[in-house]
Design a protein around this motif. Structure first.
Motif, short mmCIF file in Angstrom:
data_model
loop_
_atom_site.label_atom_id
_atom_site.label_comp_id
_atom_site.label_asym_id
_atom_site.label_seq_id
_atom_site.Cartn_x
_atom_site.Cartn_y
_atom_site.Cartn_z
N LEU A 179 0.91 -1.36 -0.14
CA LEU A 179 0.06 0.04 -0.02
C LEU A 179 0.97 1.16 0.09
N TYR A 180 0.17 2.24 -0.41
CA TYR A 180 1.22 3.75 -0.62
C TYR A 180 1.55 4.23 0.91
N ARG A 181 2.70 4.29 1.12
CA ARG A 181 3.12 4.79 2.27
C ARG A 181 2.23 5.91 3.12
N THR A 182 2.01 7.15 2.10
CA THR A 182 1.20 8.09 2.52
C THR A 182 -0.25 7.68 3.27
N ALA A 183 -0.75 6.90 2.28
CA ALA A 183 -2.19 6.17 2.64
C ALA A 183 -2.02 5.56 4.11
N GLN A 184 -1.06 4.70 4.17
CA GLN A 184 -1.08 4.00 5.44
C GLN A 184 -0.72 4.73 6.46
N TYR A 194 -4.29 1.32 12.62
CA TYR A 194 -5.53 0.96 13.10
C TYR A 194 -6.54 1.11 11.93
N ALA A 195 -6.10 1.02 10.67
CA ALA A 195 -7.14 0.87 9.74
C ALA A 195 -6.68 0.81 8.45
N ARG A 196 -7.57 0.08 7.53
CA ARG A 196 -6.94 -0.43 6.20
C ARG A 196 -7.26 0.87 5.28
N PRO A 197 -6.03 1.49 4.55
CA PRO A 197 -6.46 2.50 3.70
C PRO A 197 -7.25 1.98 2.44
N VAL A 198 -8.15 2.52 1.78
CA VAL A 198 -8.76 2.03 0.44
C VAL A 198 -8.64 2.71 -0.66
N VAL A 199 -8.91 4.35 -0.25
CA VAL A 199 -8.52 5.16 -1.60
C VAL A 199 -8.06 6.44 -0.87
N PHE A 200 -7.52 7.11 -2.00
CA PHE A 200 -6.77 8.19 -1.40
C PHE A 200 -6.89 9.47 -2.24
N PHE A 377 -11.00 -5.02 1.67
CA PHE A 377 -11.00 -3.74 1.13
C PHE A 377 -9.82 -3.30 0.78
N ALA A 378 -8.71 -3.53 1.28
CA ALA A 378 -7.33 -3.25 0.83
C ALA A 378 -6.58 -4.19 -0.18
N SER A 379 -7.42 -5.46 -0.44
CA SER A 379 -6.74 -6.48 -1.00
C SER A 379 -6.63 -6.19 -2.40
N PRO A 380 -5.75 -6.71 -3.07
CA PRO A 380 -5.48 -6.70 -4.46
C PRO A 380 -6.67 -6.60 -5.29
N ARG A 381 -7.48 -7.70 -5.00
CA ARG A 381 -8.73 -8.18 -5.68
C ARG A 381 -9.90 -7.17 -5.66
N ALA A 382 -9.80 -6.71 -4.39
CA ALA A 382 -10.92 -5.30 -4.12
C ALA A 382 -10.52 -4.23 -4.69
N ALA A 395 -5.49 2.46 -2.79
CA ALA A 395 -4.41 2.48 -1.92
C ALA A 395 -3.24 1.58 -2.52
N HIS A 396 -3.87 0.70 -2.95
CA HIS A 396 -2.68 -0.54 -3.46
C HIS A 396 -2.12 0.00 -4.66
N LYS A 397 -0.66 0.29 -4.29
CA LYS A 397 0.35 1.06 -5.38
C LYS A 397 0.22 0.46 -6.80
N GLU A 398 0.39 -0.76 -6.92
CA GLU A 398 0.52 -1.74 -8.17
C GLU A 398 -0.78 -1.29 -9.07
#
Length: 471
Positions: A179-184, A194-200, A377-382, A395-398
């Protein structure tokens, strides 16, 4: 754990109980999720004891708990077998609370349907958190009454949770380097996630390309200052038809962007508070007033929120707006000829970044299932589904940086990948050096100044007093 001599010591009772609960929860979740099918055998007591660092006696106690739940039967000298009715008998039911814009921001309903397909043993109910002005307060109330097990939140919500101690009632997650460092980092407190980033999204400038061509104005680029934006906005304005520039200044995801461009903080731990008078921070505040007070640039329209701004832009009533990637989802099914550009700057090219994620309550009825949902929600599939169905930034960089699909059905801006080039400019609200109450107090003072109800000397005096009270 070691004793004062440095030798291994016995785990505390609290640690022991936590390991026991973890074993029960993880094995139970694995059975509910189908990792162990009906008829399968669990690992031996010896293997489980090593895996969860428990004694054989404690492992048997955990297995007895799974027997009571109807998930396994213990066969003497054979092992622990998953019951034929385990999936039906032990379905986990959890509830996720969400805010009003989440369906638009990351195709919420489609993701929940996909999660249910992947994990049929987890029943998920989604409920909107009803709040017109205090989302975080409503979330706490819902959680206190056991009404939600997980919920969506943004970085400002998280900052308030940290300040009020509610963060310790959230489940912690291991860091995810994909995940992007800024988002995490938006959801990190005292070294824990304490939370999974989803979008930013950073705040950017969206502009109507047809208006620019018609007025003979060059399209904006990363070198634009606010003086450039104001000058070109005046050329784009057509009295009685459209204005060149507009934004909902009072949004907490808009006005702090100006102040961050000063490169200054209001206060820092151990440092003296900023004196507003004569500072670059005051220059950015003055800039806001200059823009909204210019009738040749900025419309005298009494907007209620940022939705009004988006609607006026879609109607061609304004040529440029401050916005983000989540909001431009409103244009994805239109024929609007628009694009995006970095935010103009005053002193430093900085942009406010907004992050939306999913948190799980540590005290959820089924904590493993709640964490499983947040992880999904933060998984590559989602994240691929978000990329395919929305204009939001996963939030997933790739995934976020994956090539555009041929014949993309959405009206995606030509400069969609702009976000990669301006990441060095990203700043969170907390980098202003203010607590959530102080940020709200500052907003109230700025409203008076921008409305002409108080002058600059009075504003500086009252802001200085606000900062003194903060210390």
């Amino acid at each position: 754990m070691t004793d004062p001599t440095g030798k291994p010591g016995k785990p505390s009772r609290k640690t022991f109980d936590a390991r026991l609960r973890r074993m029960i929860e993880r094995l139970g979740a694995a059975i509910r999720n189908g990792d162990y099918a009906p008829g399968d055998y669990l690992p031996s007591e010896k293997v489980l004891a090593e895996q969860f660092r428990l004694s054989n006696k404690s492992v048997r106690k955990a297995l007895d708990a799974l027997v009571e739940e109807g998930l396994i039967v213990k066969l003497d000298r054979v092992g622990s077998r998953v019951t034929d009715t385990a999936a039906q008998a032990a379905t986990a039911e959890i509830t996720i609370g969400f805010s009003a814009s989440i369906e638009r921001d990351f195709a919420f309903s489609a993701l929940l349907d996909d999660f249910r397909t992947l994990h049929p043993a987890v029943r998920v109910k989604a409920i909107p958190v009803q709040s017109s002005s205090n989302y975080t307060g409503s979330v706490r109330e819902y959680a206190d009454n056991g009404l939600i097990d997980a919920f969506t939140l943004n970085n400002l919500d998280f900052q308030l949770f940290c300040e009020t101690g509610f963060v310790h009632r959230l489940a912690a997650f291991p860091p995810d380097p994909s995940l992007y460092r800024t988002a995490q980092e938006a959801f990190v407190f005292e070294g824990a996630v304490y939370a999974r980033p989803v979008v930013f999204s950073p705040i950017v400038l969206a502009y109507n390309r047809a208006h620019f061509r018609e007025a003979g104005v060059p399209e904006p680029d990363g070198g634009w200052t606010w003086d450039d934006a104001i000058r070109h906005a005046a050329a784009l304005t057509k009295p009685g038809e459209r204005h060149g520039l507009y934004f909902y200044l009072l949004s907490d995801n808009r006005w702090p962007a100006f102040l961050l461009q000063s490169g200054m903080r209001f206060a820092a731990v151990g440092d003296e508070p900023l004196r507003l008078a004569g500072s670059r921070m005051m220059d950015t505040i003055r800039l806001c007033k200059r823009i909204i007070s210019d009738p040749d640039v900025f419309p005298n329209y009494l907007s209620e929120n940022s939705d009004d701004v988006t609607e006026l832009f879609a109607q061609g009533k304004v040529s440029m707006i401050m916005t983000n990637y989540m909001t431009i989802n409103e244009f994805k099914s239109t024929g609007l000829d628009y694009d995006i550009s970095p935010l103009p700057y005053l002193f430093e090219p900085r942009s406010l970044v907004n992050v939306i994620g999913v948190a799980a309550a540590a005290g959820a009825k089924h904590p493993e299932a709640a964490r499983l949902l947040a992880d999904y929600f933060a998984s590559p599939r989602a994240q691929r589904m978000i990329r395919e169905r929305t204009l939001s930034l996963p939030a997933h960089k790739e995934t976020a940086e994956s090539p555009a699909v041929p014949d993309d059905p959405m009206n995606r801006p030509r400069r969609y990948y702009l976000f990669r080039e301006i990441m060095a400019s990203y700043r969170l609200h907390r980098e202003l050096g203010l607590t959530s109450p102080a940020l709200a107090g500052l907003r109230q003072l700025l409203k008076k100044y921008w409305s002409g109800l108080i002058g600059e000397p009075e504003l500086c005096e009252q802001v200085d007093e606000l900062l003194r009270q903060e210390r």
